[in-house]
Design an enzyme around this catalytic site. Structure first.
Site, PDB file in Angstrom:
ATOM      1  N   THR A 115      36.809  62.067 -11.259  1.00  0.00           N
ATOM      2  CA  THR A 115      35.787  62.888 -10.760  1.00  0.00           C
ATOM      3  C   THR A 115      34.815  63.705 -11.521  1.00  0.00           C
ATOM      4  OG1 THR A 115      35.588  64.809  -9.285  1.00  0.00           O
ATOM      5  CG2 THR A 115      37.525  64.534 -10.729  1.00  0.00           C
ATOM      6  N   ASP A 116      33.631  63.976 -10.839  1.00  0.00           N
ATOM      7  CA  ASP A 116      32.615  64.774 -11.673  1.00  0.00           C
ATOM      8  C   ASP A 116      33.108  66.354 -12.028  1.00  0.00           C
ATOM      9  OD1 ASP A 116      32.477  65.749  -9.052  1.00  0.00           O
ATOM     10  OD2 ASP A 116      30.255  65.021  -9.034  1.00  0.00           O
ATOM     11  N   GLU A 117      34.263  66.534 -11.126  1.00  0.00           N
ATOM     12  CA  GLU A 117      34.607  67.976 -11.186  1.00  0.00           C
ATOM     13  C   GLU A 117      35.520  68.320 -12.558  1.00  0.00           C
ATOM     14  OE1 GLU A 117      36.501  69.890  -7.938  1.00  0.00           O
ATOM     15  OE2 GLU A 117      35.337  68.556  -6.282  1.00  0.00           O
ATOM     16  N   TYR A 134      42.900  71.806  -9.205  1.00  0.00           N
ATOM     17  CA  TYR A 134      42.662  70.180  -8.997  1.00  0.00           C
ATOM     18  C   TYR A 134      41.815  69.563 -10.392  1.00  0.00           C
ATOM     19  CZ  TYR A 134      40.213  66.069  -7.450  1.00  0.00           C
ATOM     20  OH  TYR A 134      39.471  64.767  -7.475  1.00  0.00           O
ATOM     21  N   LYS A 167      42.948  66.698 -12.996  1.00  0.00           N
ATOM     22  CA  LYS A 167      42.221  65.551 -13.124  1.00  0.00           C
ATOM     23  C   LYS A 167      41.730  65.479 -14.649  1.00  0.00           C
ATOM     24  CE  LYS A 167      41.162  62.706 -10.565  1.00  0.00           C
ATOM     25  NZ  LYS A 167      42.007  61.171  -9.878  1.00  0.00           N
TER      26      LYS A 167
HETATM   27  P1  NAD Z   1      43.209  61.117  -0.607  1.00  0.00           P
HETATM   28  O1  NAD Z   1      43.725  62.447  -0.603  1.00  0.00           O
HETATM   29  O2  NAD Z   1      42.400  60.928   0.656  1.00  0.00           O
HETATM   30  O3  NAD Z   1      43.981  60.098  -0.792  1.00  0.00           O
HETATM   31  C1  NAD Z   1      45.144  60.160  -1.791  1.00  0.00           C
HETATM   32  C2  NAD Z   1      46.235  59.133  -1.752  1.00  0.00           C
HETATM   33  O4  NAD Z   1      47.146  59.231  -2.513  1.00  0.00           O
HETATM   34  C3  NAD Z   1      46.994  59.239  -0.348  1.00  0.00           C
HETATM   35  O5  NAD Z   1      47.044  58.007   0.491  1.00  0.00           O
HETATM   36  C4  NAD Z   1      48.281  59.550  -0.845  1.00  0.00           C
HETATM   37  O6  NAD Z   1      49.198  59.453   0.088  1.00  0.00           O
HETATM   38  C5  NAD Z   1      48.236  59.228  -2.026  1.00  0.00           C
HETATM   39  N1  NAD Z   1      49.381  59.665  -3.057  1.00  0.00           N
HETATM   40  C6  NAD Z   1      49.292  61.136  -3.306  1.00  0.00           C
HETATM   41  N2  NAD Z   1      50.349  61.295  -4.174  1.00  0.00           N
HETATM   42  C7  NAD Z   1      50.986  60.336  -4.456  1.00  0.00           C
HETATM   43  C8  NAD Z   1      51.834  59.967  -5.153  1.00  0.00           C
HETATM   44  N3  NAD Z   1      52.659  60.931  -6.127  1.00  0.00           N
HETATM   45  N4  NAD Z   1      52.298  58.631  -5.259  1.00  0.00           N
HETATM   46  C9  NAD Z   1      51.810  57.486  -4.346  1.00  0.00           C
HETATM   47  N5  NAD Z   1      50.691  57.980  -3.849  1.00  0.00           N
HETATM   48  C10 NAD Z   1      50.478  59.306  -3.692  1.00  0.00           C
HETATM   49  O7  NAD Z   1      42.146  61.228  -1.870  1.00  0.00           O
HETATM   50  P2  NAD Z   1      40.688  60.606  -2.024  1.00  0.00           P
HETATM   51  O8  NAD Z   1      39.531  61.233  -1.444  1.00  0.00           O
HETATM   52  O9  NAD Z   1      40.548  59.142  -1.419  1.00  0.00           O
HETATM   53  O10 NAD Z   1      40.613  60.325  -3.600  1.00  0.00           O
HETATM   54  C11 NAD Z   1      41.026  59.144  -4.221  1.00  0.00           C
HETATM   55  C12 NAD Z   1      40.771  59.304  -5.655  1.00  0.00           C
HETATM   56  O11 NAD Z   1      39.509  59.381  -5.856  1.00  0.00           O
HETATM   57  C13 NAD Z   1      41.279  60.658  -6.360  1.00  0.00           C
HETATM   58  O12 NAD Z   1      42.062  60.365  -7.606  1.00  0.00           O
HETATM   59  C14 NAD Z   1      40.336  61.529  -6.546  1.00  0.00           C
HETATM   60  O13 NAD Z   1      40.383  62.391  -7.502  1.00  0.00           O
HETATM   61  C15 NAD Z   1      39.060  60.439  -6.636  1.00  0.00           C
HETATM   62  N6  NAD Z   1      37.720  60.939  -6.244  1.00  0.00           N
HETATM   63  C16 NAD Z   1      37.694  61.386  -4.937  1.00  0.00           C
HETATM   64  C17 NAD Z   1      36.364  61.701  -4.722  1.00  0.00           C
HETATM   65  C18 NAD Z   1      35.879  62.125  -3.237  1.00  0.00           C
HETATM   66  O14 NAD Z   1      34.676  62.651  -2.826  1.00  0.00           O
HETATM   67  N7  NAD Z   1      36.972  61.919  -2.047  1.00  0.00           N
HETATM   68  C19 NAD Z   1      35.287  61.857  -5.647  1.00  0.00           C
HETATM   69  C20 NAD Z   1      35.585  61.529  -6.780  1.00  0.00           C
HETATM   70  C21 NAD Z   1      36.999  61.039  -7.363  1.00  0.00           C
HETATM   71  O1  DAU Z   2      32.979  66.066  -6.687  1.00  0.00           O
HETATM   72  C1  DAU Z   2      33.715  65.065  -6.211  1.00  0.00           C
HETATM   73  C2  DAU Z   2      35.079  65.802  -5.617  1.00  0.00           C
HETATM   74  O2  DAU Z   2      34.418  65.914  -4.334  1.00  0.00           O
HETATM   75  C3  DAU Z   2      36.411  65.085  -5.685  1.00  0.00           C
HETATM   76  O3  DAU Z   2      36.813  65.061  -6.841  1.00  0.00           O
HETATM   77  C4  DAU Z   2      37.464  65.785  -4.583  1.00  0.00           C
HETATM   78  O4  DAU Z   2      38.476  65.095  -4.396  1.00  0.00           O
HETATM   79  C5  DAU Z   2      36.873  65.869  -3.235  1.00  0.00           C
HETATM   80  O5  DAU Z   2      37.585  66.614  -2.487  1.00  0.00           O
HETATM   81  C6  DAU Z   2      35.613  66.768  -3.509  1.00  0.00           C
HETATM   82  O6  DAU Z   2      35.547  68.368  -3.788  1.00  0.00           O
HETATM   83  P1  DAU Z   2      34.976  69.108  -3.294  1.00  0.00           P
HETATM   84  O7  DAU Z   2      35.431  70.671  -3.540  1.00  0.00           O
HETATM   85  O8  DAU Z   2      33.390  69.375  -3.535  1.00  0.00           O
HETATM   86  O9  DAU Z   2      34.725  68.884  -1.694  1.00  0.00           O
HETATM   87  P2  DAU Z   2      35.066  69.654  -0.404  1.00  0.00           P
HETATM   88  O10 DAU Z   2      34.669  68.628   0.920  1.00  0.00           O
HETATM   89  O11 DAU Z   2      36.380  70.371  -0.326  1.00  0.00           O
HETATM   90  O12 DAU Z   2      33.930  70.562  -0.257  1.00  0.00           O
HETATM   91  C7  DAU Z   2      32.390  70.193  -0.333  1.00  0.00           C
HETATM   92  C8  DAU Z   2      31.814  71.468  -0.572  1.00  0.00           C
HETATM   93  O13 DAU Z   2      31.704  72.138   0.723  1.00  0.00           O
HETATM   94  C9  DAU Z   2      32.389  72.516  -1.411  1.00  0.00           C
HETATM   95  O14 DAU Z   2      31.122  73.278  -2.139  1.00  0.00           O
HETATM   96  C10 DAU Z   2      33.038  73.674  -0.564  1.00  0.00           C
HETATM   97  C11 DAU Z   2      32.419  73.539   0.803  1.00  0.00           C
HETATM   98  N1  DAU Z   2      33.207  73.813   1.801  1.00  0.00           N
HETATM   99  C12 DAU Z   2      34.129  73.014   2.006  1.00  0.00           C
HETATM  100  C13 DAU Z   2      35.007  72.929   2.941  1.00  0.00           C
HETATM  101  C14 DAU Z   2      36.149  72.251   3.221  1.00  0.00           C
HETATM  102  C15 DAU Z   2      32.624  74.516   2.781  1.00  0.00           C
HETATM  103  O15 DAU Z   2      31.787  75.303   2.606  1.00  0.00           O
HETATM  104  N2  DAU Z   2      33.504  74.807   4.107  1.00  0.00           N
HETATM  105  C16 DAU Z   2      34.511  74.209   4.235  1.00  0.00           C
HETATM  106  O16 DAU Z   2      35.305  74.272   5.269  1.00  0.00           O
END
Ligand code: NAD
Ligand code: DAU
Length: 338
Positions: free
Chosen positions: A120-122, A145, A149
């Site tokens: 992730t970019d985070e 988090y 990562k």
């Molecule tokens: P998510 O939380 O929706 O899904 C995570 C999945 O992993 C779930 O199905 C959960 O059951 C499984 N899991 C968790 N712990 C586990 C374990 N110990 N063993 C086996 N399975 C396990 O997450 P997401 O949003 O789909 O993100 C997926 C990946 O992409 C993550 O690694 C996250 O860091 C990365 N990512 C997500 C985003 C985003 O915006 N969603 C952006 C950049 C990177």
């Molecule tokens: O940037 C990539 C990341 O994006 C991934 O690595 C993470 O897994 C994914 O959860 C996401 O992280 P963020 O913290 O950016 O996503 P979130 O949806 O939680 O929040 C997006 C923005 O919105 C953040 O600045 C916080 C704000 N927010 C979020 C929630 C849940 C609110 O203002 N209100 C809210 O209730």
């Protein structure tokens, strides 16, 4: 080709499996997922038999058995929500750091020829008003988090440097699309607005995120599996950057709901101000381009949530309600003028 995907019952992983099996009609996928609160069997409905769910923790040593005959591992499994990591971080270390190490070790032993670590970019931390993160930007994660990562990224790198194990790291910006858990901004705001509930915007909503449709992310990961160079890192972004308030206003407009639903609440501790990715390396080396404009993608996403009310109702069951009260009920109201 046979892939082993981890975390494929979650948001990005399930979209990836659906995408891959559609685009590669003779391929097979083993999906190792522990089905935590974020893993959802309904995300896997309708997949062909070429998909096999292995309900297991990635830290379990028997995961190695499923690496037999696997051409590539695509590792999504993680604890993924920043707010939950602030609430309680231990499981983040367990899954994201230890789990990744166990998986890397299993794949190395089985001599898997490609391991894509989805990050992730985070991990780069936060930007001020200007600048972009490149793949060489030092890691300065700010939330538990992001730190977990970053730890996983460093382990992945060490497996390449030490063992010449063919790891590739990707770092994507914020994804949106169908099947995303409503703890995250876009589905939370969409589903709350559909129910006429308040939309809790942290602080003044001034933080900026870069948004990518999950299908564009899946296409980029496909390019990484096919053309990525071992040992490399690829940022995956779109350049589409908006404040949280702007995205919430777009959602309300698309749903024809009033702005009065917005409620400014206490900010997230350590809230990263801005993310912005330089993704030129992925475009250049992988010949990948994002294709979905935010407005179109957001319209499609909102339509999906509108048409899948039973999916939302199931996910927003009693344990989600407990989570929501714990996270939001003491957040305070209307802090926008602070
Ligand atoms: P998510 O939380 O929706 O899904 C995570 C999945 O992993 C779930 O199905 C959960 O059951 C499984 N899991 C968790 N712990 C586990 C374990 N110990 N063993 C086996 N399975 C396990 O997450 P997401 O949003 O789909 O993100 C997926 C990946 O992409 C993550 O690694 C996250 O860091 C990365 N990512 C997500 C985003 C985003 O915006 N969603 C952006 C950049 C990177
Ligand atoms: O940037 C990539 C990341 O994006 C991934 O690595 C993470 O897994 C994914 O959860 C996401 O992280 P963020 O913290 O950016 O996503 P979130 O949806 O939680 O929040 C997006 C923005 O919105 C953040 O600045 C916080 C704000 N927010 C979020 C929630 C849940 C609110 O203002 N209100 C809210 O209730």
């Amino acid at each position: 080709m046979k892939l082993l995907v981890t975390g494929g019952a979650g948001f990005v992983g399930s979209n990836f499996i659906r995408y891959w099996l559609r685009e590669h009609p003779s391929d097979r996928i083993a999906n190792v997922d522990r089905l935590t609160y974020a893993g959802n069997l309904r995300n896997l409905e309708g997949l062909p038999d070429r998909h096999e769910l292995v309900c297991q923790d990635i830290s379990d040593p028997t995961v190695e058995t499923y690496m037999e005959g696997v051409d590539a591992v695509v590792h999504f499994a993680a604890e993924s929500h920043v707010d939950r990591s602030i609430d309680s971080s231990e499981v983040f270390l367990q899954t994201n750091v230890i789990g990744t190490q166990r998986l890397l070790e299993a794949a190395r032993r089985k001599r898997v020829s490609r391991f894509v670590h989805v990050s992730t970019d985070e991990v780069y931390g936060a930007l001020g008003d200007s600048g972009e993160f490149s793949e060489d930007t030092p890691l300065r994660p700010n939330s538990p988090y992001a730190a977990s990562k970053a730890g996983a990224d460093l382990l992945a790198r060490s497996y390449f440097k030490t063992y010449d194990f063919p790891v590739i790291i990707t770092r994507a910006c914020n994804n949106y699309g169908p099947y995303q858990h409503p703890e995250k901004l876009i589905p939370l705001m969409t589903t709350n607005a559909l129910e006429g509930l308040p939309l809790p915007v942290y602080g003044k909503g001034a933080q900026i995120r870069e948004w990518i449709h999950v299908t564009d992310h899946c296409r980029a990961l496909e390019a990484v599996v096919q053309r990525g160079r071992p040992g490399e890192i690829y940022n995956i972004g779109t350049g589409c950057r908006l404040s949280n308030l702007a995205i919430v206003q777009m959602i309300l407009q698309l749903l024809e709901k009033p702005a009065s639903l917005i409620q400014f609440v206490t900010d997230r501790p350590g809230h990263d101000f801005r993310y912005a990715l330089d993704s030129s390396k992925a475009r250049r080396e992988l010949q990948w381009e994002p294709q979905i404009q935010l407005e179109t993608g957001l319209q499609q996403t909102i339509r999906w949530y509108r048409e899948n009310r039973s999916w939302i109702e199931a996910v927003k069951g009693p344990s989600y309600q407990q989570y929501y009260s714990r996270m939001y009920q003491n957040r305070g109201k209307d802090l926008s003028s602070n």
